[in-house]
Design an enzyme around this catalytic site. Structure first.
Site, mmCIF file in Angstrom:
data_model
loop_
_atom_site.group_PDB
_atom_site.id
_atom_site.type_symbol
_atom_site.label_atom_id
_atom_site.label_comp_id
_atom_site.label_asym_id
_atom_site.label_seq_id
_atom_site.Cartn_x
_atom_site.Cartn_y
_atom_site.Cartn_z
ATOM 1 N N GLY A 10 13.089 8.755 81.764
ATOM 2 C CA GLY A 10 11.992 9.018 82.706
ATOM 3 C C GLY A 10 12.269 10.231 83.580
ATOM 4 N N TYR A 11 11.378 10.477 84.495
ATOM 5 C CA TYR A 11 11.474 11.685 85.341
ATOM 6 C C TYR A 11 12.773 11.705 86.158
ATOM 7 C CZ TYR A 11 10.212 14.774 89.274
ATOM 8 O OH TYR A 11 10.195 15.732 90.254
ATOM 9 N N ASP A 31 16.129 2.583 77.381
ATOM 10 C CA ASP A 31 14.758 2.922 77.791
ATOM 11 C C ASP A 31 13.800 2.298 76.778
ATOM 12 O OD1 ASP A 31 13.754 5.639 79.690
ATOM 13 O OD2 ASP A 31 12.305 4.537 78.485
ATOM 14 N N ASN A 32 12.632 1.863 77.261
ATOM 15 C CA ASN A 32 11.650 1.318 76.302
ATOM 16 C C ASN A 32 10.619 2.377 75.892
ATOM 17 O OD1 ASN A 32 9.935 1.567 78.464
ATOM 18 N ND2 ASN A 32 9.405 -0.596 78.606
ATOM 19 N N SER A 124 12.461 2.596 97.048
ATOM 20 C CA SER A 124 11.484 3.599 97.464
ATOM 21 C C SER A 124 11.231 3.475 98.959
ATOM 22 C CB SER A 124 10.177 3.333 96.706
ATOM 23 O OG SER A 124 9.096 3.985 97.331
ATOM 24 N N ALA A 125 10.858 4.571 99.573
ATOM 25 C CA ALA A 125 10.484 4.542 100.989
ATOM 26 C C ALA A 125 9.254 3.670 101.201
ATOM 27 C CB ALA A 125 10.213 5.958 101.482
ATOM 28 N N TYR A 148 3.332 -3.093 93.805
ATOM 29 C CA TYR A 148 4.454 -2.233 93.393
ATOM 30 C C TYR A 148 5.540 -2.243 94.475
ATOM 31 C CZ TYR A 148 7.033 2.166 93.574
ATOM 32 O OH TYR A 148 8.019 3.087 93.728
ATOM 33 N N LYS A 152 9.684 -3.748 94.685
ATOM 34 C CA LYS A 152 10.872 -3.040 95.168
ATOM 35 C C LYS A 152 11.561 -3.865 96.266
ATOM 36 C CE LYS A 152 10.652 0.648 92.606
ATOM 37 N NZ LYS A 152 11.657 0.866 91.563
ATOM 38 N N TYR A 176 14.062 6.265 97.802
ATOM 39 C CA TYR A 176 13.598 7.631 97.582
ATOM 40 C C TYR A 176 12.373 7.919 98.427
ATOM 41 C CZ TYR A 176 15.954 6.547 93.113
ATOM 42 O OH TYR A 176 16.833 6.135 92.137
ATOM 43 N N ASN A 198 0.169 11.352 92.028
ATOM 44 C CA ASN A 198 0.979 12.006 93.070
ATOM 45 C C ASN A 198 0.540 13.449 93.259
ATOM 46 O OD1 ASN A 198 3.620 10.062 91.818
ATOM 47 N ND2 ASN A 198 2.754 9.817 93.854
ATOM 48 N N ARG A 230 4.818 14.344 104.287
ATOM 49 C CA ARG A 230 5.792 13.582 103.503
ATOM 50 C C ARG A 230 7.095 14.347 103.407
ATOM 51 N NH1 ARG A 230 2.266 10.660 104.192
ATOM 52 N NH2 ARG A 230 1.189 9.226 102.788
#
Ligand code: UD1
Length: 337
Positions: A10-11, A31-32, A124-125, A148, A152, A176, A198, A230
């Site tokens: 992923g990214y 990874d899937n 994540s933040a 989501y 987390k 993050y 995003n 941000r």
């Protein structure tokens, strides 16, 4: 160290795998490929000159996960794999709880069984909800505003309970802020499936002409220019944060959380202006209504990561957008080329 990286295609995963290899670690990816491409793995191999063994498996497949742990006997696991769309999670929450929370449980069980008790988790933040304190410190009260974010938060809580119950576990929780940018070679980057949500991927698509204009969500926030603020952080700085956190989890036990951000906020208009500069022409935009659930401003207090991990983000906004633009230009169709 031998590191197993879930979601390594992923990214964020792919940039971190490359950085780990460059630091001298051995990496296996699990990874899937649901939201990622095997091409990313080939490009990591090309950039690093090293083979990247890759296991195609889903974290819901507990047998495959156990096998992966047994086959790799990792010194640490870096867990990126998961679903990450706020909008999708709100419309269809179950895949989020099954995939993110269920997947994490399968992974933790397999790690426990294999005696591999060092983990870095991609948080994540978003777990700060609407933060009261800005810059946001790690001890800010946690909350979730969508499914989501709740996954987390639930995983963070599970990890805290696990480390409290068994002091052999060593867990780093990395929160993050807004990761952006791409590898400066233009060979690795973010390849969102479908319509991105995003900001930076959307700006890039407008810049290459795939969309007519950027919609700016809100012009009347209580910020200097009225648009949201941000903490955008270059993906390679984020990757280096993982290398630093790995050093922490090999020498200490318990569970600990760190913010990965730059500590500096930029507004949506500032991002657009920096991106226009990288492209060399103005990027069209229109102001529209605020996006429900958005907060006015968020940026990290980075002092804990600086003090405890000896890590600090180095890249500024101009490099983030220039690297994203190079990736966008050279790979207009993402890894599909
Ligand atoms: C979003 C998620 C967050 C997730 C993070 C990383 C939401 C509400 N939050 O954060 O949970 O962890 O991505 O993937 O989706 N903007 C525009 N126009 C656009 C897109 C964005 O003006 O077309 C603005 C937003 O209002 C915001 C800023 O750009 O002020 C950044 O937005 P985005 O990139 O979606 O990130 P976050 O909302 O911070």
């Amino acid at each position: 160290m031998r590191i197993l990286v879930t979601g390594g295609a992923g990214y964020l995963g792919s940039h971190t795998v490359l950085t780990l290899l460059e630091t001298g670690h051995e990496v296996t990816v699990l990874d899937n490929f649901q939201n990622s491409s095997p091409v990313a793995i080939r490009r990591i191999e090309e950039l690093s000159g090293m083979p990247v063994p890759c296991l195609a498996a889903d974290l819901s497949d507990s047998i495959a996960v156990r096998r992966a742990l047994a086959a790799t006997a990792p010194d640490a696991v870096v867990h990126f794999a998961g679903l990450k769309s706020v909008g999708d999670s709100t419309m269809d929450p179950l895949p989020y709880f099954l995939g993110n929370v269920g997947g994490a449980l399968n992974l933790l069980e397999a790690m426990e069984e294999g005696g591999a008790r060092r983990l870095l988790f991609s948080s994540s933040a978003t777990v700060y909800g609407a933060p009261r304190t800005i810059p946001v410190p790690e001890d800010e009260p946690l909350s979730a505003t969508n499914p989501y974010g709740r996954t987390k938060l639930m995983i963070e809580q599970m990890l805290g309970d696990l480390a409290a119950a068994d002091d052999r576990w060593s867990i780093g929780i990395l929160r993050y802020f807004n990761p952006v940018g791409a590898h400066p070679s233009g060979r690795l980057g973010e390849d969102p499936r479908g319509t991105p949500t995003n900001l930076i991927p959307l700006v890039g698509q407008v810049a290459v002409g795939l969309r007519p204009f950027v919609r700016i969500f809100g012009s009347d926030y209580d910020t200097p220019d009225g648009t949201g603020i941000r903490d955008f952080i270059h993906v390679l700085d984020l990757a280096k944060g993982h290398v630093a956190a790995l050093d922490w989890i090999v020498s200490k036990t318990g569970a600990r959380a760190w913010n990965l951000g730059t500590g500096r906020g930029y507004s949506v208009l500032e991002v657009l202006s920096a991106y226009s500069e990288a492209v060399g022409r103005d990027i069209p935009y229109r102001f529209v209504e605020r996006r429900p659930g958005d907060i006015p401003a968020s940026f990290a207090d980075t002092s804990k990561a600086e003090q405890e991990l000896g890590w600090k983000a180095r890249h500024g906004l101009p490099e983030m957008v220039a690297d994203h633009w190079r990736w966008q230009r050279l790979n207009p169709g993402g890894y599909g080329v």
